[in-house]
Scaffold this active site. Structure first.
Site, short mmCIF file in Angstrom:
data_model
loop_
_atom_site.label_atom_id
_atom_site.label_comp_id
_atom_site.label_asym_id
_atom_site.label_seq_id
_atom_site.Cartn_x
_atom_site.Cartn_y
_atom_site.Cartn_z
N CYS A 1 -22.50 -11.25 8.16
CA CYS A 1 -21.09 -11.64 8.24
C CYS A 1 -20.98 -13.05 7.69
O CYS A 1 -21.63 -13.98 8.20
CB CYS A 1 -20.64 -11.61 9.71
SG CYS A 1 -18.97 -12.21 9.97
N ASN A 2 -20.16 -13.21 6.66
CA ASN A 2 -19.98 -14.53 6.05
C ASN A 2 -19.34 -15.51 7.03
O ASN A 2 -19.69 -16.68 7.09
CB ASN A 2 -19.08 -14.42 4.81
CG ASN A 2 -19.74 -13.68 3.67
OD1 ASN A 2 -20.25 -14.27 2.74
ND2 ASN A 2 -19.76 -12.36 3.74
N THR A 3 -18.36 -15.00 7.80
CA THR A 3 -17.62 -15.86 8.73
C THR A 3 -18.54 -16.38 9.83
O THR A 3 -18.51 -17.57 10.17
CB THR A 3 -16.44 -15.07 9.35
OG1 THR A 3 -15.78 -14.34 8.32
CG2 THR A 3 -15.47 -15.99 10.03
N ASP B 1 -22.53 -7.96 12.72
CA ASP B 1 -21.29 -8.33 12.05
C ASP B 1 -20.18 -8.21 13.09
O ASP B 1 -20.39 -7.67 14.18
CB ASP B 1 -21.02 -7.36 10.88
CG ASP B 1 -19.71 -7.65 10.15
OD1 ASP B 1 -19.36 -8.85 10.00
OD2 ASP B 1 -19.01 -6.69 9.75
N SER B 2 -18.99 -8.66 12.73
CA SER B 2 -17.84 -8.47 13.62
C SER B 2 -17.49 -6.99 13.75
O SER B 2 -16.82 -6.60 14.70
CB SER B 2 -16.63 -9.22 13.06
OG SER B 2 -16.31 -8.70 11.78
N HIS C 1 -17.27 -6.77 4.58
CA HIS C 1 -16.43 -5.56 4.60
C HIS C 1 -15.99 -5.17 3.18
O HIS C 1 -15.71 -3.99 2.92
CB HIS C 1 -15.17 -5.80 5.44
CG HIS C 1 -15.38 -5.71 6.92
ND1 HIS C 1 -16.01 -6.70 7.64
CD2 HIS C 1 -15.04 -4.74 7.83
CE1 HIS C 1 -16.04 -6.35 8.93
NE2 HIS C 1 -15.46 -5.17 9.06
N GLU D 1 -12.17 -1.08 8.73
CA GLU D 1 -12.45 -0.62 10.09
C GLU D 1 -11.71 0.68 10.40
O GLU D 1 -12.20 1.52 11.13
CB GLU D 1 -12.05 -1.69 11.12
CG GLU D 1 -12.92 -2.93 11.09
CD GLU D 1 -14.35 -2.71 11.58
OE1 GLU D 1 -14.55 -1.92 12.52
OE2 GLU D 1 -15.27 -3.34 11.02
N CYS E 1 -17.01 -11.39 1.86
CA CYS E 1 -16.95 -10.81 3.21
C CYS E 1 -17.65 -9.47 3.12
O CYS E 1 -17.45 -8.73 2.16
CB CYS E 1 -15.48 -10.63 3.63
SG CYS E 1 -15.27 -9.62 5.12
N TYR F 1 -13.28 -11.75 13.11
CA TYR F 1 -13.77 -13.12 13.31
C TYR F 1 -12.99 -14.10 12.42
O TYR F 1 -12.88 -15.28 12.74
CB TYR F 1 -15.25 -13.22 12.92
CG TYR F 1 -16.26 -12.69 13.93
CD1 TYR F 1 -15.90 -12.22 15.18
CD2 TYR F 1 -17.61 -12.70 13.60
CE1 TYR F 1 -16.85 -11.75 16.08
CE2 TYR F 1 -18.59 -12.25 14.49
CZ TYR F 1 -18.20 -11.78 15.73
OH TYR F 1 -19.16 -11.33 16.61
N GLY F 2 -12.53 -13.59 11.30
CA GLY F 2 -11.99 -14.48 10.24
C GLY F 2 -10.81 -15.32 10.68
O GLY F 2 -10.58 -16.39 10.12
N1 DGL Z 1 -17.62 -9.00 7.64
C1 DGL Z 1 -17.11 -10.28 8.09
C2 DGL Z 1 -17.41 -11.33 7.03
O1 DGL Z 1 -18.31 -11.14 6.23
C3 DGL Z 1 -15.68 -10.07 8.46
C4 DGL Z 1 -15.13 -11.13 9.31
C5 DGL Z 1 -13.97 -10.75 10.17
O2 DGL Z 1 -14.18 -10.05 11.15
O3 DGL Z 1 -12.87 -11.25 9.91
O4 DGL Z 1 -16.82 -12.38 6.98
#
Ligand code: DGL
Length: 278
Positions: free
Chosen positions: A85-87, A22-23, A197, A163, A195, A54-55
């Site tokens: 991570c969805n993004t 993940d990010s 998170h 975070e 997401c 990442y978003g």
């Molecule tokens: N956990 C990431 C997701 O599912 C977060 C993306 C991010 O870092 O903005 O999209």
């Protein structure tokens, strides 16, 4: 090749770890579900904290980071990769599947399960701007959301809350309320956590939404999908014993014991990713 050599090679393939990334530390919400369902599987988790979030980044940047991390995971000998991570899934999964010949499992906002749960037909999707702006998400809405009122909510700042360990307290409560309350006011009876998170903020979301609003977290479904994919590839490691888990991050500062105690469990060791993957 002799039958016992083939048997030994198969055993080695089955014993190989699963790579999850993940990010940041949000993907631990998925890792937890994987550990719960598949306790005998060894795990390698990568948090790309040096490049977070990442978003708000261009999809090409997210693709490049996802490829670098996946290469690292493959070098560690993983038998499957979970993009927690969805993004990153929205931006990079097609490219990852093109480049790596192993099962690659992604996550997407649980709109489909959301439609099964929604009684009034209004569904709020909470996700990053990157996920909500992606082609993959548009396709998801046209496949499953046509008969529903789908309201999207980019949740700027939520990744940073998780975070920094701000899972409760007034700053987190205010930030969460400012984005969830408008969805509830528009009649959302189902909230999709798009997401990885956000499951860590679920207690705050639940507090605002009350008991009648359905909240969809796709973590358990991802763990089941991973189990299914490993089983069809003959790679599933059954059993009850708790296997090893290794944690890597790209940021200067590694996640602290205190954060980890709340998100995963205490006493796990983080290592800095090698320079080439930073
Ligand atoms: N956990 C990431 C997701 O599912 C977060 C993306 C991010 O870092 O903005 O999209």
């Amino acid at each position: 090749m002799k039958a016992n050599t083939v048997g030994m090679m198969n055993e080695l393939r089955i014993a190989a770890p699963i790579g999850v990334f993940d990010s940041g530390i949000g993907g631990l919400s998925v890792l937890k579900q994987v550990r719960r369902l598949l306790p005998a599987e060894s795990l390698i988790y990568v948090a790309d904290t040096g490049h977070l979030p990442y978003g708000s980044k261009h999809p090409d940047y997210v693709i490049q980071r996802s490829l670098a991390i996946s290469r690292f995971l493959v070098e560690q000998g993983v038998k499957a990769i979970v993009v927690a991570c969805n993004t990153a899934t929205a931006a990079a999964i097609a490219e990852l599947r093109r480049q790596f010949a192993l099962p690659v499992i992604g996550v997407e906002p649980g709109l489909k399960p959301g439609t099964d749960l929604s009684r009034g037909g209004t569904i709020g999707v909470l996700a990053t701007a990157g996920t909500l702006g992606s082609k993959k998400f548009r396709r998801l809405v046209s496949a499953h959301g046509q008969q529903y009122r789908v309201i999207v909510q980019p949740c700027h700042g939520w990744v940073e809350l998780v975070e920094s360990g701000a899972l409760d307290g007034s700053a987190a409560r205010e930030r969460v309320a400012s984005l969830v309350t408008p969805l509830l006011q528009q009649g959302a009876d189902t909230l999709v956590l798009g997401c990885t998170h956000y499951p860590f903020l679920e207690p705050l979301i639940r507090e605002l939404a009350g008991p009648d609003v359905a909240i969809v977290d796709t973590g358990p479904a991802i763990a089941r999908e991973l189990q299914r994919r490993l089983a069809v590839s003959g790679l599933l490691r059954d059993g009850r014993g708790r296997a090893s888990a290794y944690f890597w991050a790209s940021g200067e500062q590694l996640p602290s014991e205190r954060q980890m105690a709340r998100l995963w469990q205490a006493g796990c060791q983080w290592q800095r990713l090698p320079d080439g993957v930073q």
